[in-house]
Enzyme design. Sequence first.
Site, short mmCIF file in Angstrom:
data_model
loop_
_atom_site.label_atom_id
_atom_site.label_comp_id
_atom_site.label_asym_id
_atom_site.label_seq_id
_atom_site.Cartn_x
_atom_site.Cartn_y
_atom_site.Cartn_z
N THR A 239 -47.75 -19.92 -66.28
CA THR A 239 -47.49 -19.77 -64.85
C THR A 239 -45.99 -19.53 -64.71
OG1 THR A 239 -46.96 -22.10 -64.40
CG2 THR A 239 -49.29 -21.49 -64.33
N ALA B 144 -45.43 -24.50 -67.49
CA ALA B 144 -44.95 -24.78 -66.13
C ALA B 144 -43.43 -24.66 -66.16
CB ALA B 144 -45.35 -26.18 -65.71
N ILE C 275 -43.14 -26.77 -71.22
CA ILE C 275 -42.10 -26.52 -70.22
C ILE C 275 -41.46 -25.15 -70.44
CG2 ILE C 275 -39.99 -27.42 -69.14
CD1 ILE C 275 -42.48 -29.30 -69.00
N LYS C 276 -41.53 -24.35 -69.38
CA LYS C 276 -40.94 -23.01 -69.45
C LYS C 276 -39.50 -23.09 -68.96
CE LYS C 276 -43.25 -18.67 -68.58
NZ LYS C 276 -43.95 -17.95 -67.53
N ILE C 277 -38.61 -22.55 -69.79
CA ILE C 277 -37.18 -22.65 -69.50
C ILE C 277 -36.55 -21.27 -69.71
CG2 ILE C 277 -35.01 -23.70 -70.36
CD1 ILE C 277 -36.56 -26.12 -71.13
#
Length: 218
Positions: A27, A56, A82-84
């Site tokens: 997402t 996310a 975790i998308k960074i």
Amino acid sequence: MKIFIDSANLEEIKQASSLGLLDGVTTNPTLLSREGKDPIAQLKEICSIVEGPVSAEVVAQDSEGMVKEARQLAKLADNIVIKIPVTNEGLRATKILSQEGIKTNLTLCFSPLQALLSAKAGANFISPFVGRLDDISTEGMSLVSDIKLIYDNYNIKTEIIVASVRHPIHVLEAARLGAHIATCPFKVILQFLKHPLTDIGIERFLSDWKKLKDTLGR
Ligand code: E4P
């Protein structure tokens, strides 16, 4: 190769999941904002539908804020990743999170060296955006090919998620290059499952079968 869906829409995720081929979900803030619902509740729901990794994204710009947000998001479910964004601050945050055992997907990757640094920071996944590069007349898939070569040279375990996929040919090329994952909009998943000759073939088999039954009088 694993197939992820690039969507925050529950209906699309359920439908893709029911095909039995879905390995994960990505997402981003744009996809979640399109749904117009509480993003935290939406992410929880997505994690309950799909067993594989669900990315996310953090929205903080500084490493401290990113780490804080990431720790909260990681509590939502065991399969949250975790998308960074690949920035200096993002790399700092990634290093800290990787030491804490929180999984990360480094996003908005547009160069092979960004991918190398992401891996060094401890990223579990790297997301090269092929479609957005194609949009500016730069070959998106050659970025994937460079990352694959570099990761293979150094036996790097970070998984390559081919992202910003626009059509089935992106998926085909990703598979040819040996990328680990392609994350696809639902529309593209449906497109690459479908072939007109398969439909025509089924029609012909059924009509020939009917002819035989009619001939035999059954
Ligand atoms: C990937 O993780 C991103 O969510 C996505 O692929 C971006 O795609 P877009 O360029 O079509 O917005």
